[in-house]
Scaffold this motif. Structure first.
Motif, PDB file in Angstrom:
ATOM      1  N   TRP A 295       0.807  -1.142  -0.052  1.00 22.23           N
ATOM      2  CA  TRP A 295      -0.043  -0.166   0.036  1.00 22.23           C
ATOM      3  C   TRP A 295       0.846   1.252  -0.090  1.00 22.23           C
ATOM      4  O   TRP A 295       2.081   1.028  -0.005  1.00 22.23           O
ATOM      5  CB  TRP A 295      -0.855  -0.048   1.304  1.00 22.23           C
ATOM      6  N   ASP A 296       0.370   2.190   0.106  1.00 25.14           N
ATOM      7  CA  ASP A 296       0.969   3.536   0.266  1.00 25.14           C
ATOM      8  C   ASP A 296       1.881   3.876   1.388  1.00 25.14           C
ATOM      9  O   ASP A 296       1.291   4.572   2.234  1.00 25.14           O
ATOM     10  CB  ASP A 296       0.247   4.884  -0.067  1.00 25.14           C
ATOM     11  N   SER A 297       3.117   2.969   1.395  1.00 21.07           N
ATOM     12  CA  SER A 297       3.573   3.045   2.825  1.00 21.07           C
ATOM     13  C   SER A 297       5.003   3.895   2.651  1.00 21.07           C
ATOM     14  O   SER A 297       5.727   3.970   3.555  1.00 21.07           O
ATOM     15  CB  SER A 297       4.158   1.444   3.128  1.00 21.07           C
ATOM     16  N   ASP A 298       5.227   4.362   1.501  1.00 16.54           N
ATOM     17  CA  ASP A 298       6.372   5.603   1.407  1.00 16.54           C
ATOM     18  C   ASP A 298       7.623   4.840   1.732  1.00 16.54           C
ATOM     19  O   ASP A 298       8.199   5.492   2.834  1.00 16.54           O
ATOM     20  CB  ASP A 298       5.853   6.698   2.058  1.00 16.54           C
ATOM     21  N   HIS A 299       8.092   3.759   1.372  1.00 20.95           N
ATOM     22  CA  HIS A 299       9.290   3.201   1.509  1.00 20.95           C
ATOM     23  C   HIS A 299      10.413   4.101   0.761  1.00 20.95           C
ATOM     24  O   HIS A 299      10.275   4.527  -0.403  1.00 20.95           O
ATOM     25  CB  HIS A 299       9.646   1.904   1.129  1.00 20.95           C
ATOM     26  N   VAL A 300      11.781   3.825   1.123  1.00 16.65           N
ATOM     27  CA  VAL A 300      12.939   4.496   0.714  1.00 16.65           C
ATOM     28  C   VAL A 300      13.127   3.902  -0.839  1.00 16.65           C
ATOM     29  O   VAL A 300      12.906   2.657  -0.981  1.00 16.65           O
ATOM     30  CB  VAL A 300      14.205   4.415   1.380  1.00 16.65           C
ATOM     31  N   VAL A 301      13.214   4.731  -1.627  1.00 14.89           N
ATOM     32  CA  VAL A 301      13.237   4.616  -3.086  1.00 14.89           C
ATOM     33  C   VAL A 301      14.404   3.743  -3.577  1.00 14.89           C
ATOM     34  O   VAL A 301      15.585   4.123  -3.062  1.00 14.89           O
ATOM     35  CB  VAL A 301      13.375   5.769  -4.266  1.00 14.89           C
ATOM     36  N   THR A 302      14.338   2.496  -4.100  1.00 12.81           N
ATOM     37  CA  THR A 302      15.273   1.590  -4.556  1.00 12.81           C
ATOM     38  C   THR A 302      15.332   1.766  -6.188  1.00 12.81           C
ATOM     39  O   THR A 302      14.532   2.183  -6.965  1.00 12.81           O
ATOM     40  CB  THR A 302      14.972   0.270  -4.105  1.00 12.81           C
ATOM     41  N   LEU A 303      16.428   1.030  -6.596  1.00 13.78           N
ATOM     42  CA  LEU A 303      16.498   1.001  -8.223  1.00 13.78           C
ATOM     43  C   LEU A 303      15.837  -0.116  -8.697  1.00 13.78           C
ATOM     44  O   LEU A 303      16.325  -1.066  -9.057  1.00 13.78           O
ATOM     45  CB  LEU A 303      18.172   0.848  -8.451  1.00 13.78           C
ATOM     46  N   ASN A 304      14.476  -0.087  -8.620  1.00 15.88           N
ATOM     47  CA  ASN A 304      13.641  -1.012  -9.334  1.00 15.88           C
ATOM     48  C   ASN A 304      12.911  -0.817 -10.541  1.00 15.88           C
ATOM     49  O   ASN A 304      13.329   0.237 -11.221  1.00 15.88           O
ATOM     50  CB  ASN A 304      12.443  -1.398  -8.174  1.00 15.88           C
ATOM     51  N   ASP A 305      12.163  -1.671 -10.980  1.00 14.33           N
ATOM     52  CA  ASP A 305      11.730  -1.542 -12.341  1.00 14.33           C
ATOM     53  C   ASP A 305      10.978  -0.242 -12.484  1.00 14.33           C
ATOM     54  O   ASP A 305      11.098   0.464 -13.725  1.00 14.33           O
ATOM     55  CB  ASP A 305      10.829  -2.723 -12.741  1.00 14.33           C
ATOM     56  N   GLU A 306      10.203  -0.125 -11.734  1.00  8.01           N
ATOM     57  CA  GLU A 306       9.296   1.227 -11.627  1.00  8.01           C
ATOM     58  C   GLU A 306      10.066   2.441 -11.544  1.00  8.01           C
ATOM     59  O   GLU A 306      10.001   3.338 -12.563  1.00  8.01           O
ATOM     60  CB  GLU A 306       8.123   1.224 -10.618  1.00  8.01           C
ATOM     61  N   LEU A 307      10.927   2.658 -10.728  1.00 11.67           N
ATOM     62  CA  LEU A 307      11.851   3.877 -11.038  1.00 11.67           C
ATOM     63  C   LEU A 307      12.515   4.072 -12.069  1.00 11.67           C
ATOM     64  O   LEU A 307      12.581   4.964 -12.839  1.00 11.67           O
ATOM     65  CB  LEU A 307      12.959   3.678  -9.741  1.00 11.67           C
TER      66      LEU A 307
END
Length: 421
Positions: A295-307
């Motif tokens: 859910w919208d838990s606002d985790h630290v941005v990682t270098l994942n597919d969506e980023l």
């Protein structure tokens, strides 16, 4: 960085530069362009969205921060100190994203009475750091937001209070932009909605539209207005007045910026897919780059597919002048300076990945209907030596290379953060 390590990094970059050139990619042009793209760094990671209006107050209105990692900022000076440390570990030139609850005043100030003078310390600090400044009205964690309704409230007095708060915020942002010499992006987000199925979905949206019309009536030439949607929140699971459809229509009508938050949609919806579609109809976008987990838990941005997809859309379409990239996460379970550093460095790495993609070749193959080549080139690009180019970007901007920044954070934690508790 030792002399031998520097020599090795320089050699690796030279080799990577040649490899990319063979694929038709100019790494020097990519590095120059990346340096022109600022990331708006959110202040609220540094103190768990506490602010300085009422430091002992409780977070509410569908917002929650978990964790109790020691050393959070307790004063504006401590928060600025932590931000300075993070900025020293992040290559490039960036911006600060500030919420209204981070005002500075010796006496209590109601939110509908805030003025530019209450944020002059932040303006002066940003000028000293040579960074831009963005702003947000804070329509949450306040007695007049306890029932979850602000700009949609049926109570005219409560609704007017929040209208006046947003008006004051635009005046403040306009002064920020004027003094700093770079327009401030002012983003309006409200939590308004209902936990269970509402009897009337139309009336709250009618009130919201009328409120926004009043808020945006006065010109603010040094400010860029943005509106932000959300699918649901804690306590507003069944209905949110400010839905994507509502704000998309409103932004088109008013020709203002639309904010797309990566955590504010259904888990299978990706804002990367919405960027090009929305920009056909609105002049600018504001992105809140976050990482929702379930859910919208606002985790630290990682270098994942969506980023990678978000950042690629920006640079592949040459729209960085129309897309304002801001981060929005808060994790109190880890070192807060490290959270900023990881998030911004990953976002920059994502942009660099897009800049190093053989875009011209990919589009040529696509136009020719050669989807085989398109897929093959996309996959080969994934294992090109981006790391060597990223290290060169860090080196040129006097920023730590590789994971060496983590040692600096640990030293800062020992010498500064640990002394706060």
């Amino acid at each position: 960085m030792t002399e031998s390590t520097l020599t090795q990094a320089t050699t690796m970059y030279s080799q990577a530069k040649e490899l990319y050139a063979a694929s038709g990619v100019n790494t020097e042009a990519a590095l120059e362009r990346l340096a022109t793209i600022p990331i708006s760094i959110h202040c609220w990671q540094g103190d768990d969205v506490g602010g300085f209006e009422n430091p002992d107050g409780k977070l509410g209105s569908g917002l929650a921060v978990t964790g109790n990692y020691p050393g959070k900022a307790r004063t504006p000076d401590e928060l600025r100190q932590d931000l300075e440390k993070a900025l020293s570990l992040i290559p490039g030139s960036h911006r600060l994203n500030l919420h209204a609850i981070y005002l500075e005043s010796d006496t209590p100030v109601e939110r509908n009475e805030i003025e530019p003078k209450h944020f002059q310390g932040w303006i002066d600090w940003c000028k000293s750091q040579h960074i831009g400044l963005d702003f947000n009205p804070s329509c949450f964690s306040h007695p007049l937001a306890d029932n979850g309704l602000t700009l949609t409230s049926p109570d005219k007095g409560i609704r007017q209070f929040w209208i006046d708060h947003c008006k004051a915020s635009r005046v403040i942002a306009d002064e920020m932009g004027k003094q700093i010499g770079s327009k401030a992006v002012t983003n309006i987000w409200i939590p308004d909605g209902y936990k269970d199925t509402p009897a009337d979905r139309m009336a709250p949206r009618q009130r919201l539209k009328a409120a926004l019309d009043e808020i945006l009536a006065a010109p603010t030439p040094n400010n860029i207005d943005a509106v932000e949607s959300k699918l649901f929140g804690i306590g507003s699971e069944a209905y949110v007045a400010g839905s994507h459809e509502f704000y998309l229509g409103y932004a088109i009508e008013k020709q203002i910026a639309l904010c797309l938050d990566a955590g504010h949609f259904h888990p299978t919806e990706m804002i990367s897919e919405k960027i090009s579609a929305c920009l056909l109809y609105v002049p600018e976008l504001l992105l809140h780059v976050s990482r929702g987990v379930r859910w919208d838990s606002d985790h630290v941005v990682t270098l994942n597919d969506e980023l990678l997809a978000i950042t690629r859309e920006i640079v592949a379409n040459n729209i960085e002048d129309r897309v304002h990239v801001g981060l929005d996460f808060f994790d109190a379970s880890i070192n807060r300076v490290a959270a900023w550093t990881i998030g911004v460095r990953n976002t920059l790495r994502g942009l660099l990945t897009g800049l190093l993609e053989p875009t011209a070749q990919l589009r040529e193959a696509e136009l020719a209907g050669d989807y085989t080549s398109r897929l093959a080139l996309q996959e080969e690009a994934k294992t090109m030596p981006i790391g060597a180019v990223w290290d060169e970007f860090c080196r040129r901007h006097d920023s730590p290379v590789g994971s060496s920044w983590l040692g600096e954070v640990r030293n800062y934690e020992q010498s500064v953060l640990s002394q706060r508790d």
